[in-house]
Write an enzyme that holds these catalytic residues in place. Structure first.
Site, PDB file in Angstrom:
ATOM      1  N   ASP A 111      35.502  76.212 -39.445  1.00  0.00           N
ATOM      2  CA  ASP A 111      34.332  75.854 -40.240  1.00  0.00           C
ATOM      3  C   ASP A 111      34.883  74.470 -41.178  1.00  0.00           C
ATOM      4  O   ASP A 111      35.551  74.543 -41.871  1.00  0.00           O
ATOM      5  CB  ASP A 111      34.085  77.085 -41.041  1.00  0.00           C
ATOM      6  CG  ASP A 111      32.958  76.448 -42.211  1.00  0.00           C
ATOM      7  OD1 ASP A 111      32.213  75.479 -42.255  1.00  0.00           O
ATOM      8  OD2 ASP A 111      32.462  77.481 -42.916  1.00  0.00           O
ATOM      9  N   LYS A 171      26.553  68.798 -46.199  1.00  0.00           N
ATOM     10  CA  LYS A 171      27.574  68.287 -47.005  1.00  0.00           C
ATOM     11  C   LYS A 171      28.080  66.851 -46.818  1.00  0.00           C
ATOM     12  O   LYS A 171      28.086  66.165 -47.634  1.00  0.00           O
ATOM     13  CB  LYS A 171      28.852  69.345 -46.864  1.00  0.00           C
ATOM     14  CG  LYS A 171      28.502  70.650 -47.090  1.00  0.00           C
ATOM     15  CD  LYS A 171      28.498  71.225 -48.388  1.00  0.00           C
ATOM     16  CE  LYS A 171      27.811  72.798 -48.609  1.00  0.00           C
ATOM     17  NZ  LYS A 171      28.274  73.771 -47.791  1.00  0.00           N
ATOM     18  N   TRP A 231      33.560  81.213 -48.481  1.00  0.00           N
ATOM     19  CA  TRP A 231      33.215  81.010 -47.266  1.00  0.00           C
ATOM     20  C   TRP A 231      34.050  81.816 -45.978  1.00  0.00           C
ATOM     21  O   TRP A 231      33.395  82.225 -45.007  1.00  0.00           O
ATOM     22  CB  TRP A 231      32.840  79.625 -46.929  1.00  0.00           C
ATOM     23  CG  TRP A 231      31.779  78.843 -47.585  1.00  0.00           C
ATOM     24  CD1 TRP A 231      32.099  77.737 -48.674  1.00  0.00           C
ATOM     25  CD2 TRP A 231      30.614  79.118 -47.837  1.00  0.00           C
ATOM     26  NE1 TRP A 231      31.069  77.517 -49.304  1.00  0.00           N
ATOM     27  CE2 TRP A 231      30.052  78.226 -48.863  1.00  0.00           C
ATOM     28  CE3 TRP A 231      29.664  80.018 -47.332  1.00  0.00           C
ATOM     29  CZ2 TRP A 231      28.678  78.283 -49.518  1.00  0.00           C
ATOM     30  CZ3 TRP A 231      28.354  80.108 -47.760  1.00  0.00           C
ATOM     31  CH2 TRP A 231      27.907  79.159 -48.750  1.00  0.00           C
TER      32      TRP A 231
END
Ligand SMILES: *Cc1c(COP(=O)(O)O)cnc(C)c1O
Length: 354
Positions: free
Chosen positions: A167, A191, A100
């Protein structure tokens, strides 16, 4: 029977949240309409959006500190480019801790100079880099607080004079941290805080309006702030269900209580990974994530047997990401410790039956 849901994302939500959001799909608060058929400009939805934003700031302990909470579409992936659009003028620093982070860097480099301050790629991202210097002429430093795929997580955050951006998709509201260390953080809801379709962004207003480029409206944080996250039609279902989940977090006694519970779950699974002669952990011990535990069998020949034991106990979602292999148990806020016990039992059964 309900399964033990270790999915990495979209992932487990509390049962009562799913029940209450289903009810709202049939009819929202006795208004004679479904949540899905009201106007996003209605007073009902305006109140849902406002309450969701307020709860976020309250849970993060950021009320009255110059922060705004926004709900935006496009996923965390859109934030990779959106953050850069709004904040990257010359150069930005990134710490590369996995897939990511790498994707965030790739997008930002379309708009400016991206500097990799540190990386753990040399060990297939099984650790969090600790020693590095951050040039103080960076427009910002970007980190990924929890690496969903590799199972690593920051325990402390870099201290820097430049704005810190994160993030937090897979560990937001999982433990008590000082959110005011960050100037901007974002999280795809699916998530740990809600269903897919919406992304939470929290930012300090004063970091905006410092870049010279013109920004497309849909990517402009200032425009989303001005329109209270309703520049265009928001994903009403996702925002509402996220609100229900934020209320659930409050009802659990807040983030502190979730953290205690998350630590117990993480200790349970990691102690077994370390104790059990059939398994080994992937991430460096000191950097282990309390949200995603990555591990594998020492002898691959036991794969079928272990998978069968897990299937028999209704365990689902533990297959590791292809870039790590093995297994990944995602143990997000809503996962009960009882599910972790069932998984640990399967690991013990495997060892005992050899
Ligand atoms: C899942 C994930 C993403 C991608 O989220 P999307 O909402 O699918 O764009 C980004 N960062 C992290 C840390 C993730 O876990």
């Amino acid at each position: 029977m309900k399964k033990h849901n270790f999915n990495a994302g979209p992932s487990i939500l509390p049962n009562e949240v799913i029940k209450d959001s289903s009810k709202a799909i049939l009819e929202l608060d006795n208004i004679g309409l479904s949540l899905l058929e009201i106007s996003h400009r209605s007073k009902e939805f305006a109140s849902i959006m406002e309450r969701a934003c307020d709860k976020v700031l309250k849970l993060a302990n950021l009320q009255g500190k110059g922060y705004k909470a926004l709900f935006i579409q496009g996923g965390a992936s859109q934030q990779f480019i959106m953050a850069a659009y709004n904040l990257l003028e010359n150069k930005a620093g990134y710490i590369n801790t996995g897939s990511w982070s790498s994707k965030a860097m790739k997008e930002a480099s379309l708009l400016g100079n991206v500097i990799e301050i540190a990386s753990s790629k040399d060990q297939n991202f099984n650790y969090i880099p600790k020693k590095y210097t951050i040039p103080n002429d960076c427009d910002y430093l970007h980190i990924t607080t929890n690496n969903t795929i590799f199972g690593t997580q920051y325990k402390t955050f870099p201290s820097t004079s430049v704005p810190l951006i994160a993030d937090m998709s897979s560990d937001i509201f999982s433990k008590n941290i000082d959110y005011s260390e960050f100037d901007l953080f974002y999280a795809g809801a699916q998530k740990n805080i809600g269903p897919a379709g919406v992304t939470l962004v929290v930012l300090k207003e004063q970091i905006l309006n410092k870049v010279s480029r013109s920004i497309p409206s849909i990517l402009d944080y200032s425009i989303h702030i001005k329109s209270d996250s309703m520049f265009n039609t928001p994903p009403v279902f996702s925002v509402y269900t996220t609100l229900l989940n934020l209320i659930w977090i409050e009802n659990q006694g807040g983030i502190e209580n979730l953290e205690t519970n998350n630590n117990s779950k993480a200790n349970l699974i990691y102690n077994e990974i370390d104790r059990n002669s059939c398994f080994k952990g992937f991430a460096n011990k000191e950097d282990r994530s309390i949200m995603n535990a990555t591990f594998s069998l020492i002898d691959d020949n036991l794969t079928e047997k272990f998978n069968e034991l897990c299937n028999m106990e209704n365990i689902t979602g533990i297959k590791g990401h292809r870039s790590v292999g093995g297994y990944r148990a995602s143990i997000y806020n809503a996962l009960p410790i009882a599910s972790v016990r069932v998984l640990v039992d399967c690991m013990q059964k495997l060892e005992n039956n050899l």
